[in-house]
Design a protein around this motif. Structure first.
Motif, mmCIF file in Angstrom:
data_model
loop_
_atom_site.group_PDB
_atom_site.id
_atom_site.type_symbol
_atom_site.label_atom_id
_atom_site.label_comp_id
_atom_site.label_asym_id
_atom_site.label_seq_id
_atom_site.Cartn_x
_atom_site.Cartn_y
_atom_site.Cartn_z
ATOM 1 N N GLN A 28 0.823 -1.216 0.000
ATOM 2 C CA GLN A 28 0.000 0.000 0.000
ATOM 3 C C GLN A 28 0.853 1.260 0.000
ATOM 4 N N GLN A 29 1.952 1.225 0.732
ATOM 5 C CA GLN A 29 2.858 2.371 0.755
ATOM 6 C C GLN A 29 3.499 2.573 -0.623
ATOM 7 N N THR A 30 3.870 1.487 -1.253
ATOM 8 C CA THR A 30 4.468 1.572 -2.585
ATOM 9 C C THR A 30 3.454 2.072 -3.599
ATOM 10 N N ILE A 31 2.215 1.613 -3.487
ATOM 11 C CA ILE A 31 1.149 2.088 -4.378
ATOM 12 C C ILE A 31 0.937 3.587 -4.187
ATOM 13 N N GLN A 32 0.950 4.039 -2.945
ATOM 14 C CA GLN A 32 0.764 5.471 -2.680
ATOM 15 C C GLN A 32 1.906 6.296 -3.279
ATOM 16 N N ARG A 33 3.120 5.796 -3.176
ATOM 17 C CA ARG A 33 4.259 6.493 -3.785
ATOM 18 C C ARG A 33 4.093 6.563 -5.302
ATOM 19 N N ALA A 34 3.626 5.485 -5.889
ATOM 20 C CA ALA A 34 3.400 5.465 -7.334
ATOM 21 C C ALA A 34 2.324 6.474 -7.722
ATOM 22 N N LYS A 35 1.262 6.550 -6.942
ATOM 23 C CA LYS A 35 0.204 7.532 -7.215
ATOM 24 C C LYS A 35 0.747 8.955 -7.156
ATOM 25 N N ASN A 36 1.555 9.224 -6.157
ATOM 26 C CA ASN A 36 2.152 10.555 -6.028
ATOM 27 C C ASN A 36 3.058 10.868 -7.217
ATOM 28 N N ALA A 37 3.826 9.884 -7.639
ATOM 29 C CA ALA A 37 4.723 10.083 -8.777
ATOM 30 C C ALA A 37 3.927 10.330 -10.055
ATOM 31 N N GLU A 49 2.639 11.509 -23.395
ATOM 32 C CA GLU A 49 3.065 10.975 -22.101
ATOM 33 C C GLU A 49 1.881 10.886 -21.137
ATOM 34 N N GLN A 50 0.993 11.869 -21.179
ATOM 35 C CA GLN A 50 -0.189 11.842 -20.314
ATOM 36 C C GLN A 50 -1.052 10.621 -20.609
ATOM 37 N N GLN A 51 -1.169 10.264 -21.880
ATOM 38 C CA GLN A 51 -1.934 9.083 -22.243
ATOM 39 C C GLN A 51 -1.280 7.828 -21.665
ATOM 40 N N GLN A 52 0.028 7.763 -21.742
ATOM 41 C CA GLN A 52 0.748 6.622 -21.166
ATOM 42 C C GLN A 52 0.592 6.589 -19.649
ATOM 43 N N LEU A 53 0.611 7.761 -19.022
ATOM 44 C CA LEU A 53 0.437 7.824 -17.574
ATOM 45 C C LEU A 53 -0.958 7.355 -17.171
ATOM 46 N N ARG A 54 -1.960 7.665 -17.987
ATOM 47 C CA ARG A 54 -3.315 7.177 -17.694
ATOM 48 C C ARG A 54 -3.343 5.650 -17.742
ATOM 49 N N GLY A 55 -2.615 5.070 -18.670
ATOM 50 C CA GLY A 55 -2.513 3.619 -18.735
ATOM 51 C C GLY A 55 -1.832 3.048 -17.500
ATOM 52 N N LEU A 56 -0.796 3.722 -17.047
ATOM 53 C CA LEU A 56 -0.113 3.287 -15.820
ATOM 54 C C LEU A 56 -1.038 3.416 -14.618
ATOM 55 N N GLN A 57 -1.849 4.481 -14.601
ATOM 56 C CA GLN A 57 -2.810 4.671 -13.508
ATOM 57 C C GLN A 57 -3.825 3.523 -13.503
ATOM 58 N N GLU A 59 -3.307 0.493 -14.543
ATOM 59 C CA GLU A 59 -2.606 -0.681 -14.011
ATOM 60 C C GLU A 59 -2.536 -0.613 -12.491
ATOM 61 N N LEU A 60 -2.256 0.561 -11.986
ATOM 62 C CA LEU A 60 -2.145 0.758 -10.544
ATOM 63 C C LEU A 60 -3.488 0.522 -9.855
ATOM 64 N N ASN A 61 -4.555 0.989 -10.480
ATOM 65 C CA ASN A 61 -5.897 0.811 -9.914
ATOM 66 C C ASN A 61 -6.278 -0.656 -9.809
ATOM 67 N N GLN A 62 -5.741 -1.480 -10.656
ATOM 68 C CA GLN A 62 -6.049 -2.909 -10.625
ATOM 69 C C GLN A 62 -5.352 -3.631 -9.472
#
Length: 64
Positions: A28-37, A49-57, A59-62
């Motif tokens: 959970q701490q690592t996920i929070q750091r990823a969200k902040n990044a 890049e924003q489109q790629q970041l949405r894709g990463l988001q 992945e993170l949400n899953q």
């Protein structure tokens, strides 16, 4: 070289995915750091890049 914040966001998402799949206690701490990044990177990137970041988001949400 690319955008440093964008690169960091990708790295943190990868770390979160690894922590989640390993069942790490600090997932959970690592996920929070990823969200902040991701948040920091989003305002400092171009549209592609924003489109790629949405894709990463997504992945993170899953991981929750």
């Amino acid at each position: 070289m690319g955008n440093r914040l964008f690169q960091e966001a990708r790295q943190y998402v990868q770390l979160a995915k690894e922590a989640s799949s390993a069942g790490s206690e600090d997932t959970q701490q690592t996920i929070q750091r990823a969200k902040n990044a991701l948040s920091s990177a989003y305002t400092n990137t171009n549209r592609a890049e924003q489109q790629q970041l949405r894709g990463l988001q997504d992945e993170l949400n899953q991981l929750h």
